[in-house]
Design an enzyme around this catalytic site. Structure first.
Site, PDB file in Angstrom:
ATOM      1  N   GLU A  26       0.821  -0.998   0.306  1.00  0.00           N
ATOM      2  CA  GLU A  26       0.066  -0.497   0.265  1.00  0.00           C
ATOM      3  C   GLU A  26       0.552   1.061  -0.520  1.00  0.00           C
ATOM      4  OE1 GLU A  26      -2.750  -0.937   3.308  1.00  0.00           O
ATOM      5  OE2 GLU A  26      -3.500  -2.128   2.304  1.00  0.00           O
ATOM      6  N   TRP A  31      -0.332   6.385   4.969  1.00  0.00           N
ATOM      7  CA  TRP A  31      -0.660   5.872   6.355  1.00  0.00           C
ATOM      8  C   TRP A  31       0.989   5.244   6.749  1.00  0.00           C
ATOM      9  CZ3 TRP A  31      -4.547   4.713   2.060  1.00  0.00           C
ATOM     10  CH2 TRP A  31      -3.622   4.271   1.897  1.00  0.00           C
ATOM     11  N   GLU A 143      -4.559  -8.344  -1.033  1.00  0.00           N
ATOM     12  CA  GLU A 143      -5.848  -8.167   1.244  1.00  0.00           C
ATOM     13  C   GLU A 143      -7.009  -7.311   0.374  1.00  0.00           C
ATOM     14  OE1 GLU A 143      -5.499  -4.515   3.841  1.00  0.00           O
ATOM     15  OE2 GLU A 143      -3.270  -5.747   3.647  1.00  0.00           O
TER      16      GLU A 143
END
Length: 185
Positions: A26, A31, A143
């Site tokens: 990701e 994040w 995912e």
């Protein structure tokens, strides 16, 4: 490097069992410290390549399947190729083309109608397979998941139906779920 050494020791214990390894996943989000929001594309590519070269060449780990897995929520569908490949380290450093997609499978932050989300998850899987085929690599939904799975039909109506949606989506080699706890926190 000390964390990579710990990982290398573990992977070497598992050898010859193949391990799908999804480092720096990701990366197109904001994040994690390695994400697009915190690092440049050049630095991310260098980090990925260093990780591969260190584990493979310095530590002799040869049982890893390297999975590239950007997050769908940061990919504009009308610019899929461009957004998906931000930070792509090169074909010699990737074995599997993946996509992380929790946002289009019922996540509360996605305000689109359920049928639009379903359309988006299916389209994103098709585009992932197309990218993988261009590179001669397998594709995966690396995912997905839905917190507490409030809909008992989620597995069949969202996940399975998306995998079986088209000849392209049927080429997804596997999918992996994240947490999916039965109770909200």
């Amino acid at each position: 490097v000390s964390y990579l050494d710990l990982a290398a020791d573990y992977f070497l214990e598992l050898d010859p069992v193949p391990v799908i390894f999804r480092p720096w996943h990701e990366h197109n989000g904001d994040w994690f410290w390695w994400c697009k929001g915190s690092t440049s594309e050049e630095d991310f590519i260098s980090l990925w390549r260093f990780t591969v070269e260190y584990l493979r060449d310095e530590r002799g780990v040869h049982n890893l399947i390297w999975a590239y897995s950007p997050d769908r929520s940061r990919i504009r569908m009308d610019h899929f190729e461009e957004d998906y490949h931000w930070g792509y380290p090169g074909d010699d450093y990737v074995d599997l083309i993946g996509l992380d997609n929790c946002g289009d499978v019922g996540h509360g932050a996605n305000t689109a109608a359920p049928d639009e989300q379903l359309t988006q998850v299916r389209l994103s899987l098709e585009k992932t397979v197309q990218s993988a085929e261009m590179k001669g690599k397998p594709a995966a939904l690396t995912e997905t998941g839905l917190e507490a799975i409030p809909d008992p039909q989620w597995w069949t109506d969202v996940v399975l139906s998306s995998m079986l949606h088209s000849e392209l989506t049927k080429k997804i080699a596997y999918f992996q779920v994240w947490r999916n706890a039965t109770k909200a926190r």
